[in-house]
Design a protein around this motif. Structure first.
Motif, PDB file in Angstrom:
ATOM      1  N   MET A 108       0.826  -1.201   0.000  1.00  0.00           N
ATOM      2  CA  MET A 108       0.000   0.000   0.000  1.00  0.00           C
ATOM      3  C   MET A 108       0.866   1.258   0.000  1.00  0.00           C
ATOM      4  O   MET A 108       0.642   2.164  -0.763  1.00  0.00           O
ATOM      5  N   LYS A 109       1.881   1.284   0.888  1.00  0.00           N
ATOM      6  CA  LYS A 109       2.708   2.482   1.001  1.00  0.00           C
ATOM      7  C   LYS A 109       3.503   2.740  -0.280  1.00  0.00           C
ATOM      8  O   LYS A 109       3.672   3.877  -0.678  1.00  0.00           O
ATOM      9  N   ASP A 110       3.998   1.681  -0.932  1.00  0.00           N
ATOM     10  CA  ASP A 110       4.717   1.864  -2.191  1.00  0.00           C
ATOM     11  C   ASP A 110       3.776   2.401  -3.269  1.00  0.00           C
ATOM     12  O   ASP A 110       4.155   3.280  -4.045  1.00  0.00           O
ATOM     13  N   ASN A 111       2.565   1.861  -3.324  1.00  0.00           N
ATOM     14  CA  ASN A 111       1.579   2.354  -4.290  1.00  0.00           C
ATOM     15  C   ASN A 111       1.222   3.805  -4.006  1.00  0.00           C
ATOM     16  O   ASN A 111       1.093   4.604  -4.933  1.00  0.00           O
ATOM     17  N   VAL A 153       3.947  10.722  -6.293  1.00  0.00           N
ATOM     18  CA  VAL A 153       4.962  11.168  -7.252  1.00  0.00           C
ATOM     19  C   VAL A 153       4.315  11.450  -8.609  1.00  0.00           C
ATOM     20  O   VAL A 153       4.583  12.483  -9.241  1.00  0.00           O
ATOM     21  N   LEU A 154       3.457  10.543  -9.064  1.00  0.00           N
ATOM     22  CA  LEU A 154       2.778  10.749 -10.347  1.00  0.00           C
ATOM     23  C   LEU A 154       1.881  11.982 -10.309  1.00  0.00           C
ATOM     24  O   LEU A 154       1.834  12.754 -11.267  1.00  0.00           O
ATOM     25  N   PHE A 155       1.160  12.168  -9.208  1.00  0.00           N
ATOM     26  CA  PHE A 155       0.304  13.339  -9.059  1.00  0.00           C
ATOM     27  C   PHE A 155       1.137  14.613  -9.165  1.00  0.00           C
ATOM     28  O   PHE A 155       0.771  15.551  -9.887  1.00  0.00           O
ATOM     29  N   GLU A 156       2.259  14.667  -8.452  1.00  0.00           N
ATOM     30  CA  GLU A 156       3.122  15.848  -8.513  1.00  0.00           C
ATOM     31  C   GLU A 156       3.646  16.084  -9.926  1.00  0.00           C
ATOM     32  O   GLU A 156       3.671  17.217 -10.398  1.00  0.00           O
ATOM     33  N   GLU A 157       4.070  15.025 -10.595  1.00  0.00           N
ATOM     34  CA  GLU A 157       4.577  15.168 -11.959  1.00  0.00           C
ATOM     35  C   GLU A 157       3.502  15.685 -12.904  1.00  0.00           C
ATOM     36  O   GLU A 157       3.767  16.572 -13.724  1.00  0.00           O
ATOM     37  N   VAL A 158       2.303  15.144 -12.788  1.00  0.00           N
ATOM     38  CA  VAL A 158       1.207  15.599 -13.642  1.00  0.00           C
ATOM     39  C   VAL A 158       0.866  17.055 -13.330  1.00  0.00           C
ATOM     40  O   VAL A 158       0.648  17.862 -14.240  1.00  0.00           O
ATOM     41  N   MET A 159       0.837  17.423 -12.064  1.00  0.00           N
ATOM     42  CA  MET A 159       0.518  18.802 -11.698  1.00  0.00           C
ATOM     43  C   MET A 159       1.578  19.773 -12.233  1.00  0.00           C
ATOM     44  O   MET A 159       1.242  20.792 -12.825  1.00  0.00           O
ATOM     45  N   ILE A 160       2.821  19.450 -12.035  1.00  0.00           N
ATOM     46  CA  ILE A 160       3.898  20.358 -12.450  1.00  0.00           C
ATOM     47  C   ILE A 160       4.023  20.405 -13.974  1.00  0.00           C
ATOM     48  O   ILE A 160       3.927  21.470 -14.583  1.00  0.00           O
ATOM     49  N   HIS A 161       4.222  19.260 -14.584  1.00  0.00           N
ATOM     50  CA  HIS A 161       4.456  19.231 -16.028  1.00  0.00           C
ATOM     51  C   HIS A 161       3.165  19.420 -16.818  1.00  0.00           C
ATOM     52  O   HIS A 161       3.180  19.997 -17.907  1.00  0.00           O
ATOM     53  N   GLY A 162       2.063  18.940 -16.262  1.00  0.00           N
ATOM     54  CA  GLY A 162       0.778  19.143 -16.922  1.00  0.00           C
ATOM     55  C   GLY A 162       0.398  20.605 -16.961  1.00  0.00           C
ATOM     56  O   GLY A 162      -0.059  21.120 -17.989  1.00  0.00           O
ATOM     57  N   THR A 163       0.615  21.299 -15.850  1.00  0.00           N
ATOM     58  CA  THR A 163       0.337  22.731 -15.804  1.00  0.00           C
ATOM     59  C   THR A 163       1.203  23.467 -16.813  1.00  0.00           C
ATOM     60  O   THR A 163       0.726  24.314 -17.570  1.00  0.00           O
TER      61      THR A 163
END
Length: 147
Positions: free
Chosen positions: A1-4, A10-20
């Motif tokens: 669970m913790k690894d997921n 990490v994916l959320f942050e990447e999408v927020m930063i690079h997606g924006t």
């Protein structure tokens, strides 16, 4: 669970930063040339939570109150927001979106929606979008984010 969970964060942050970044560079709309992303974000906050104190906007945008004052001055001069004193505390300024401000927010939202629709069309299935919605509703509820 913790690894997921770590991977999800990490994916959320990447999408927020690079997606924006990608959206800011790619969305084609006159409103995106007239106003800065920070101004548009401020208008969206006021549209959703207004009337709202300028100090709360500063917290939500993660900037100092002086940055908000500058943005509000420019948006007020363009007739997109009105600044009023709060009835219960005359030291507090309440920010209200004008009809012109609502129109700008709607135009911006429509431009983003159309861009993202074209970007993911045929690449993300309806059931995946539904799962995304359900997951974010749960996270929103856990964070106790108001509507």
């Amino acid at each position: 669970m913790k690894d997921n969970l770590r991977e999800a964060v990490v994916l959320f942050e990447e999408v927020m930063i690079h997606g924006t970044e990608r959206v800011l560079k790619s969305v084609e709309s006159p409103v995106w040339r007239l106003y800065s992303p920070e101004q548009l974000h401020l208008l969206k906050i006021v549209g959703k939570y207004g009337p709202i104190a300028s100090g709360r906007i500063a917290v939500m945008q993660g900037v100092h109150k002086s940055a908000i004052s500058n943005r509000l001055k420019k948006l007020n001069e363009k007739g997109l927001v009105e600044v009023e004193r709060a009835e219960d505390d005359h030291r507090t300024k309440q920010i209200i979106l004008t009809q012109a401000g609502h129109d700008v927010v709607e135009e911006s939202n429509q431009a983003i929606y159309l861009y993202l629709e074209q970007l993911i069309d045929g690449k993300v299935e309806d059931d995946e979008i539904q799962q995304f919605i359900e997951t974010f509703k749960k996270v929103k509820s856990i964070l106790k984010i108001e509507d």
